[in-house]
Write a protein that holds these residues in place. Structure first.
Motif, PDB file in Angstrom:
ATOM      1  N   GLN A  34      52.669  38.749  35.893  1.00 17.96           N
ATOM      2  CA  GLN A  34      54.032  38.549  36.405  1.00 17.96           C
ATOM      3  C   GLN A  34      54.644  39.933  35.881  1.00 17.96           C
ATOM      4  OE1 GLN A  34      55.198  34.921  34.971  1.00 17.96           O
ATOM      5  NE2 GLN A  34      54.914  34.205  37.141  1.00 17.96           N
ATOM      6  N   GLY A  35      55.912  40.332  36.635  1.00 18.23           N
ATOM      7  CA  GLY A  35      56.760  41.475  36.163  1.00 18.23           C
ATOM      8  C   GLY A  35      57.594  41.925  36.974  1.00 18.23           C
ATOM      9  N   GLU A  36      58.555  42.527  36.680  1.00 21.13           N
ATOM     10  CA  GLU A  36      59.569  43.026  37.653  1.00 21.13           C
ATOM     11  C   GLU A  36      59.039  44.266  38.474  1.00 21.13           C
ATOM     12  OE1 GLU A  36      63.268  43.670  35.761  1.00 21.13           O
ATOM     13  OE2 GLU A  36      63.617  41.493  35.423  1.00 21.13           O
ATOM     14  N   ASN A  37      59.517  44.614  39.644  1.00 17.09           N
ATOM     15  CA  ASN A  37      59.110  45.813  40.419  1.00 17.09           C
ATOM     16  C   ASN A  37      59.298  46.980  39.199  1.00 17.09           C
ATOM     17  OD1 ASN A  37      61.170  44.888  43.190  1.00 17.09           O
ATOM     18  ND2 ASN A  37      58.784  44.798  42.886  1.00 17.09           N
ATOM     19  N   THR A  42      50.695  47.253  38.469  1.00 11.96           N
ATOM     20  CA  THR A  42      49.788  48.009  39.275  1.00 11.96           C
ATOM     21  C   THR A  42      48.895  48.884  38.115  1.00 11.96           C
ATOM     22  OG1 THR A  42      50.810  47.565  41.196  1.00 11.96           O
ATOM     23  CG2 THR A  42      49.371  49.656  41.306  1.00 11.96           C
ATOM     24  N   THR A  43      49.683  49.745  37.564  1.00 12.28           N
ATOM     25  CA  THR A  43      49.036  50.808  36.727  1.00 12.28           C
ATOM     26  C   THR A  43      48.083  49.811  35.604  1.00 12.28           C
ATOM     27  OG1 THR A  43      51.275  51.860  36.711  1.00 12.28           O
ATOM     28  CG2 THR A  43      49.793  52.369  34.695  1.00 12.28           C
ATOM     29  N   LEU A  44      48.541  48.826  35.043  1.00 21.67           N
ATOM     30  CA  LEU A  44      47.827  48.000  34.325  1.00 21.67           C
ATOM     31  C   LEU A  44      46.380  47.843  34.856  1.00 21.67           C
ATOM     32  CD1 LEU A  44      47.047  46.493  31.458  1.00 21.67           C
ATOM     33  CD2 LEU A  44      48.472  44.791  32.246  1.00 21.67           C
ATOM     34  N   MET A  45      46.474  46.997  35.953  1.00 25.98           N
ATOM     35  CA  MET A  45      45.577  46.514  36.825  1.00 25.98           C
ATOM     36  C   MET A  45      44.400  47.821  37.270  1.00 25.98           C
ATOM     37  SD  MET A  45      46.289  43.225  39.099  1.00 25.98           S
ATOM     38  CE  MET A  45      47.608  44.109  40.174  1.00 25.98           C
ATOM     39  N   LYS A  46      45.148  48.941  37.395  1.00 26.71           N
ATOM     40  CA  LYS A  46      44.112  49.962  37.794  1.00 26.71           C
ATOM     41  C   LYS A  46      43.407  50.737  36.469  1.00 26.71           C
ATOM     42  CE  LYS A  46      46.134  51.880  41.997  1.00 26.71           C
ATOM     43  NZ  LYS A  46      47.024  53.019  42.588  1.00 26.71           N
ATOM     44  N   ILE A  47      44.267  50.461  35.326  1.00 26.95           N
ATOM     45  CA  ILE A  47      43.742  50.810  34.007  1.00 26.95           C
ATOM     46  C   ILE A  47      42.351  49.902  33.639  1.00 26.95           C
ATOM     47  CG2 ILE A  47      43.959  51.196  31.403  1.00 26.95           C
ATOM     48  CD1 ILE A  47      46.741  52.205  32.225  1.00 26.95           C
ATOM     49  N   LEU A  48      42.448  48.887  33.828  1.00 19.51           N
ATOM     50  CA  LEU A  48      41.556  47.681  33.477  1.00 19.51           C
ATOM     51  C   LEU A  48      40.226  47.990  34.735  1.00 19.51           C
ATOM     52  CD1 LEU A  48      43.420  44.497  33.138  1.00 19.51           C
ATOM     53  CD2 LEU A  48      42.388  45.782  31.300  1.00 19.51           C
ATOM     54  N   ALA A  49      40.526  48.573  35.713  1.00 21.36           N
ATOM     55  CA  ALA A  49      39.559  48.708  36.643  1.00 21.36           C
ATOM     56  C   ALA A  49      38.680  50.086  36.539  1.00 21.36           C
ATOM     57  CB  ALA A  49      39.973  48.430  37.868  1.00 21.36           C
ATOM     58  N   GLY A  50      39.383  50.786  35.482  1.00 21.12           N
ATOM     59  CA  GLY A  50      38.634  52.002  35.457  1.00 21.12           C
ATOM     60  C   GLY A  50      38.955  53.003  36.398  1.00 21.12           C
ATOM     61  N   VAL A  77      33.889  46.138  38.261  1.00 27.28           N
ATOM     62  CA  VAL A  77      35.342  45.641  38.115  1.00 27.28           C
ATOM     63  C   VAL A  77      36.198  46.292  39.382  1.00 27.28           C
ATOM     64  CG1 VAL A  77      37.159  45.777  36.640  1.00 27.28           C
ATOM     65  CG2 VAL A  77      34.847  45.546  35.561  1.00 27.28           C
ATOM     66  N   ILE A  78      36.325  45.274  40.297  1.00 35.12           N
ATOM     67  CA  ILE A  78      37.076  45.800  41.343  1.00 35.12           C
ATOM     68  C   ILE A  78      38.414  45.558  41.491  1.00 35.12           C
ATOM     69  CG2 ILE A  78      36.995  45.666  44.042  1.00 35.12           C
ATOM     70  CD1 ILE A  78      34.179  44.714  43.579  1.00 35.12           C
ATOM     71  N   TYR A  79      39.351  46.754  41.939  1.00 39.40           N
ATOM     72  CA  TYR A  79      40.711  46.609  42.110  1.00 39.40           C
ATOM     73  C   TYR A  79      41.130  46.612  43.807  1.00 39.40           C
ATOM     74  CZ  TYR A  79      45.522  48.174  42.741  1.00 39.40           C
ATOM     75  OH  TYR A  79      46.808  48.360  43.187  1.00 39.40           O
ATOM     76  N   LEU A  80      41.774  45.491  43.956  1.00 40.85           N
ATOM     77  CA  LEU A  80      42.113  45.494  45.612  1.00 40.85           C
ATOM     78  C   LEU A  80      43.756  45.856  45.840  1.00 40.85           C
ATOM     79  CD1 LEU A  80      40.463  42.377  47.391  1.00 40.85           C
ATOM     80  CD2 LEU A  80      39.811  44.957  47.302  1.00 40.85           C
ATOM     81  N   SER A 152      32.283  41.411  38.371  1.00 40.93           N
ATOM     82  CA  SER A 152      32.318  40.675  37.160  1.00 40.93           C
ATOM     83  C   SER A 152      33.952  40.286  36.788  1.00 40.93           C
ATOM     84  CB  SER A 152      32.108  41.797  36.046  1.00 40.93           C
ATOM     85  OG  SER A 152      30.434  42.163  36.256  1.00 40.93           O
ATOM     86  N   MET A 153      34.585  41.476  37.440  1.00 40.41           N
ATOM     87  CA  MET A 153      36.076  41.104  37.499  1.00 40.41           C
ATOM     88  C   MET A 153      36.910  41.669  38.839  1.00 40.41           C
ATOM     89  SD  MET A 153      38.522  41.972  34.354  1.00 40.41           S
ATOM     90  CE  MET A 153      40.337  41.166  34.356  1.00 40.41           C
ATOM     91  N   LEU A 154      37.826  41.135  39.225  1.00 41.27           N
ATOM     92  CA  LEU A 154      38.472  41.564  40.158  1.00 41.27           C
ATOM     93  C   LEU A 154      40.084  41.357  40.157  1.00 41.27           C
ATOM     94  CD1 LEU A 154      38.092  41.891  43.429  1.00 41.27           C
ATOM     95  CD2 LEU A 154      38.106  39.292  43.857  1.00 41.27           C
ATOM     96  N   MET A 155      40.617  42.666  40.448  1.00 42.62           N
ATOM     97  CA  MET A 155      42.056  42.673  40.087  1.00 42.62           C
ATOM     98  C   MET A 155      42.816  42.470  41.459  1.00 42.62           C
ATOM     99  SD  MET A 155      42.167  43.768  37.095  1.00 42.62           S
ATOM    100  CE  MET A 155      40.832  44.345  36.159  1.00 42.62           C
ATOM    101  N   LEU A 156      43.698  41.725  41.991  1.00 48.77           N
ATOM    102  CA  LEU A 156      44.222  41.468  43.267  1.00 48.77           C
ATOM    103  C   LEU A 156      45.718  41.852  43.155  1.00 48.77           C
ATOM    104  CD1 LEU A 156      42.501  38.025  44.273  1.00 48.77           C
ATOM    105  CD2 LEU A 156      41.698  40.265  44.793  1.00 48.77           C
TER     106      LEU A 156
END
Ligand SMILES: Nc1ncnc2c1ncn2[C@@H]1O[C@H](COP(=O)(O)OP(=O)(O)OP(=O)(O)O)[C@@H](O)[C@H]1O
Ligand SMILES: [Mg+2]
Length: 223
Positions: A34-37, A42-50, A77-80, A152-156
């Motif tokens: 969670q987090g405000e706009n 998004t940045t964190l999820m993209k970093i985790l997805a490489g 590790v997939i980012y959608l 192995s990991m999915l970022m949605l």
């Protein structure tokens, strides 16, 4: 499967977006971010997805630094993205595309594509041109294309923003099925839905810090 975040930070120029000393995510865990706009989800999820580099620190998957994941293609590790991308061609072609030539026989491939389309509630639309799908259908297609790769990991990223109740139910079933296959799920969402309720952990990005706001005691085995 274990992902360890080791002291990552992200800066844009002089602005420190976030600094995360540590975070561990184990097999099959699901997390609601969670987090405000503009908080940096998004940045964190993209970093985790490489897909983006942190300004400092590293991400370790099963003891291996993210910079070497490409040498181990089975660590998927997939980012959608929130706005799903579809290729030209049919819905079925789109799902098949992800697998390429990984399957030994055409028959195996067809079976697998059929099963994923069924799970995504897209069987009736299999032969439709993917670009003509509605927003919600495209979202389910993007998830089907990711699911067939057995990640192995999915970022949605905001996966339910455009979905009605029936689609949210289908996406929830798909995510449940992926979790059962030990896939870690991290999703960002502003709405509370059956999908966010499924999450064992709730994390919040606030003022550059990542806080664990909720951990379901039933899942303390992951602590
Ligand atoms: N390439 C960039 N250069 C400078 N600033 C950036 C860049 N990319 C993102 N930002 C900034 O970083 C902040 C975090 O962006 P991010 O997209 O990660 O937020 P978010 O939490 O996903 O927000 P939302 O809920 O609106 O999707 C925003 O203020 C954004 O403007
Ligand atoms: Mg975002």
């Amino acid at each position: 499967m274990r992902i360890q975040v080791q002291g990552i930070s992200k800066k844009y120029g002089e602005r420190m977006l976030f600094s995360i000393p540590s975070l561990e995510i184990g097999s099959g865990q699901s997390l609601h971010l969670q987090g405000e706009n503009g908080a940096g989800k998004t940045t964190l999820m993209k970093i985790l997805a490489g897909l983006e580099r942190p300004s400092s620190g590293s991400i370790i998957l099963n003891g291996i630094d993210s910079r070497s994941w490409w040498k181990r293609p089975h660590y998927k590790v997939i980012y959608l993205h929130q706005t799903p991308f579809v290729f030209s061609g049919s819905v079925s072609d789109n799902v098949r595309f992800g697998l390429g030539y990984q399957f030994s026989s055409r028959r195996d491939l067809d079976k697998r594509v059929e099963a994923v389309l069924e799970l995504a509630g897209l069987t009736q639309l299999a032969m439709q041109e993917a670009r003509t799908l509605s927003g919600g259908e495209k979202q389910r297609l993007a998830l089907a294309r990711a699911a067939i790769l057995e990640p192995s990991m999915l970022m949605l990223d905001e996966p339910t923003a455009n979905l009605d109740a029936e689609s949210i139910k289908i996406v929830t079933e798909m995510v449940t099925s992926l979790s059962a296959q030990e896939c870690c799920i991290m999703l960002s969402s502003h709405q509370k839905t059956s999908l966010t309720q499924l999450c064992q952990r709730q994390l919040q990005l606030k003022a550059g810090q990542l806080l664990e706001v909720f951990a379901n005691p039933e899942y303390s085995k992951y602590a």
